[in-house]
Scaffold this active site. Sequence first.
Site, PDB file in Angstrom:
ATOM      1  N   LYS A 166       9.220  21.537 -36.998  1.00  0.00           N
ATOM      2  CA  LYS A 166       9.202  20.522 -35.921  1.00  0.00           C
ATOM      3  C   LYS A 166       7.919  20.174 -35.158  1.00  0.00           C
ATOM      4  CE  LYS A 166       9.639  19.268 -31.775  1.00  0.00           C
ATOM      5  NZ  LYS A 166       9.066  18.000 -31.599  1.00  0.00           N
ATOM      6  N   GLU A 241       4.769  31.919 -28.375  1.00  0.00           N
ATOM      7  CA  GLU A 241       3.144  32.058 -28.002  1.00  0.00           C
ATOM      8  C   GLU A 241       2.671  30.643 -26.854  1.00  0.00           C
ATOM      9  OE1 GLU A 241       0.984  34.056 -28.260  1.00  0.00           O
ATOM     10  OE2 GLU A 241       1.890  35.295 -29.857  1.00  0.00           O
TER      11      GLU A 241
HETATM   12  P1  NAD Z   1       5.464  21.770 -25.054  1.00  0.00           P
HETATM   13  O1  NAD Z   1       6.072  23.009 -24.586  1.00  0.00           O
HETATM   14  O2  NAD Z   1       5.526  20.795 -24.174  1.00  0.00           O
HETATM   15  O3  NAD Z   1       5.749  21.405 -26.426  1.00  0.00           O
HETATM   16  C1  NAD Z   1       5.720  22.513 -27.491  1.00  0.00           C
HETATM   17  C2  NAD Z   1       6.758  22.110 -28.500  1.00  0.00           C
HETATM   18  O4  NAD Z   1       8.143  22.145 -28.193  1.00  0.00           O
HETATM   19  C3  NAD Z   1       6.498  20.353 -28.958  1.00  0.00           C
HETATM   20  O5  NAD Z   1       6.968  20.341 -30.446  1.00  0.00           O
HETATM   21  C4  NAD Z   1       7.897  19.804 -28.294  1.00  0.00           C
HETATM   22  O6  NAD Z   1       8.305  18.724 -28.746  1.00  0.00           O
HETATM   23  C5  NAD Z   1       9.026  21.020 -28.435  1.00  0.00           C
HETATM   24  N1  NAD Z   1       9.860  21.022 -27.362  1.00  0.00           N
HETATM   25  C6  NAD Z   1       9.761  20.544 -25.808  1.00  0.00           C
HETATM   26  N2  NAD Z   1      10.963  20.652 -25.444  1.00  0.00           N
HETATM   27  C7  NAD Z   1      11.694  21.223 -26.151  1.00  0.00           C
HETATM   28  C8  NAD Z   1      13.123  21.834 -26.067  1.00  0.00           C
HETATM   29  N3  NAD Z   1      13.892  21.462 -25.106  1.00  0.00           N
HETATM   30  N4  NAD Z   1      13.604  22.321 -27.247  1.00  0.00           N
HETATM   31  C9  NAD Z   1      13.027  22.752 -28.362  1.00  0.00           C
HETATM   32  N5  NAD Z   1      11.689  22.135 -28.447  1.00  0.00           N
HETATM   33  C10 NAD Z   1      11.061  21.561 -27.436  1.00  0.00           C
HETATM   34  O7  NAD Z   1       3.811  22.218 -24.903  1.00  0.00           O
HETATM   35  P2  NAD Z   1       2.495  21.047 -25.479  1.00  0.00           P
HETATM   36  O8  NAD Z   1       2.200  20.268 -24.446  1.00  0.00           O
HETATM   37  O9  NAD Z   1       3.057  20.569 -26.734  1.00  0.00           O
HETATM   38  O10 NAD Z   1       1.383  22.241 -25.822  1.00  0.00           O
HETATM   39  C11 NAD Z   1       0.799  22.713 -24.754  1.00  0.00           C
HETATM   40  C12 NAD Z   1       0.957  24.003 -24.540  1.00  0.00           C
HETATM   41  O11 NAD Z   1       1.053  25.012 -25.552  1.00  0.00           O
HETATM   42  C13 NAD Z   1       0.103  24.541 -23.266  1.00  0.00           C
HETATM   43  O12 NAD Z   1       0.884  25.488 -22.268  1.00  0.00           O
HETATM   44  C14 NAD Z   1      -0.658  25.705 -24.242  1.00  0.00           C
HETATM   45  O13 NAD Z   1      -0.882  26.810 -23.412  1.00  0.00           O
HETATM   46  C15 NAD Z   1       0.405  26.327 -25.363  1.00  0.00           C
HETATM   47  N6  NAD Z   1      -0.475  26.768 -26.507  1.00  0.00           N
HETATM   48  C16 NAD Z   1      -0.069  28.087 -26.687  1.00  0.00           C
HETATM   49  C17 NAD Z   1      -0.853  28.476 -27.718  1.00  0.00           C
HETATM   50  C18 NAD Z   1      -0.739  30.084 -27.906  1.00  0.00           C
HETATM   51  O14 NAD Z   1      -0.767  30.469 -29.023  1.00  0.00           O
HETATM   52  N7  NAD Z   1      -0.388  30.975 -27.076  1.00  0.00           N
HETATM   53  C19 NAD Z   1      -1.510  27.915 -28.486  1.00  0.00           C
HETATM   54  C20 NAD Z   1      -1.587  26.543 -28.466  1.00  0.00           C
HETATM   55  C21 NAD Z   1      -1.033  25.904 -27.171  1.00  0.00           C
END
Ligand code: NAD
Length: 473
Positions: A166, A241
Amino acid sequence: LIDGAWIDAPQTEANVSPSDIADVIGHFPLATADMVDGAVDAAKRAFPAWSREIPEKRADILDRIGQRIAQERAFLGEVLAREEGKVLADALAEVDRASRVFRFFAGEALRVTGETVASLRGQCEATVRRRPLGVVGMITPWNFPIAIPAWKIAPALAFGNCVVLKPAELTPACAWHLARIIRECGVPAGVFNLVCGSGAVVGDRLVRHRGVAAISFTGSTTTGARIAAIAAGRMARVQLEMGGKNPLVVLADADLDQAIEIALNGAFFQTGQRCTASSRLIVEASVHDAFVSELAARLRSLNVGHALDADSTIGPVVSEPQLAKDVAYIRAGREEGAQLVTGGEVLERRTEGFYLSPALFAETTNEMRINREEIFGPVAGVIRVADYDEALAVANDTEFGLSAGICTASHKIACHFRDHAEAGMVMINLPTAGVDYHVPFGGSKGSSFGSREQGRQAVEFYTSTYTAYDRPL
Ligand code: NAD
């Protein structure tokens, strides 16, 4: 893509470029929870044959996927730059990385090993073996829309698992093309499935589905914590992550020009939208003023523009809500008493997009919200410290622990920092962002949970061990 076929969803959503809101990349599905169930069922049916396939067959397919990504580099790079907003050179580098990751794990498919141990019972042999998990659910963010799916899918398939991916709502096109390539390169129906849609519907169903043996998630700490709680409730394996608030320490003995380039790259390139971005710049007092003024001058010389324009060094912010979040944090920084040295302005460009000039704050403290919470934009704060000891204490005073960097000429201090910075990745005279794909990636504290991604260690998450005792008759 469910069971090898492209399925229409009842609803679609326009995928709009953050560089130009008139540029619609496509209309992508918003799948239903039932479609997740269909994908998991297909993956479960495909698992017995795929997991028993000889590793060389899986290796060949992964190698073909890697080659195809490389062949489609120019096309994929443009799609990525259009939908995510990173400049074309960075988008192409990300596509290259995805290609390399598949080729690396093609090799790893052949290198799954076990262990033979003398048993404590005579004439008996104990062996420790690995087997794939079954169906792995993957939930990915928008900021590396092809590389992150690649570094989850490649090891999962290499070791004999089936996958339901997803991707983030903001970047479905990269995932769609990756799925197309995976299918065209001969991955059998059901082994890899793509379900686009919202986190609340598709992501949530995937996490709760009892047919999903493990969840690999990359995204924000808030979402990660929610997923971990649900996964723990049904004893599913989980790997998270998440966010960062990565420190870059600059000591007085550092090569200042090099340190400024390292800070510039680590904090602001790719619009600061990297989990490993250096958002806290911790600078020794005697070089503080020179560091701030020279970094500000370099920032003013950067070109913020359309991701596909050759002279852009920084693209737009990914979306309107993210731009509003960045602007709100810049306001909060000023209200808390930080000094905005440069940037932080919403910009107009030749096309309508979400442009923001990179913002550098000085006179900040580590207690300010801008230094404690992940902003995920082109915003960094400078913290003045007296010496290395204070710098290390400030660097570690955070709930995150993804990456940490230091600029210094002292080998002794660099080694001390390497071993005492509370982070999963430590950079010496290098930006906090930018990593190799053949070594583990991940953090400590609130940044990561579960076993490491990438490199040879990826096998830990995507297989489980079992122990066999064998007494020949
Ligand atoms: P997000 O947590 O909003 O979304 C990430 C994913 O989770 C998306 O696909 C989203 O649709 C899904 N999601 C959201 N709510 C959910 C739920 N209730 N149940 C299941 N899935 C759900 O994050 P984002 O805004 O897409 O990405 C930015 C974040 O990602 C930042 O915090 C960044 O630091 C982090 N990030 C971390 C790494 C790492 O390897 N540590 C790498 C890249 C990005």
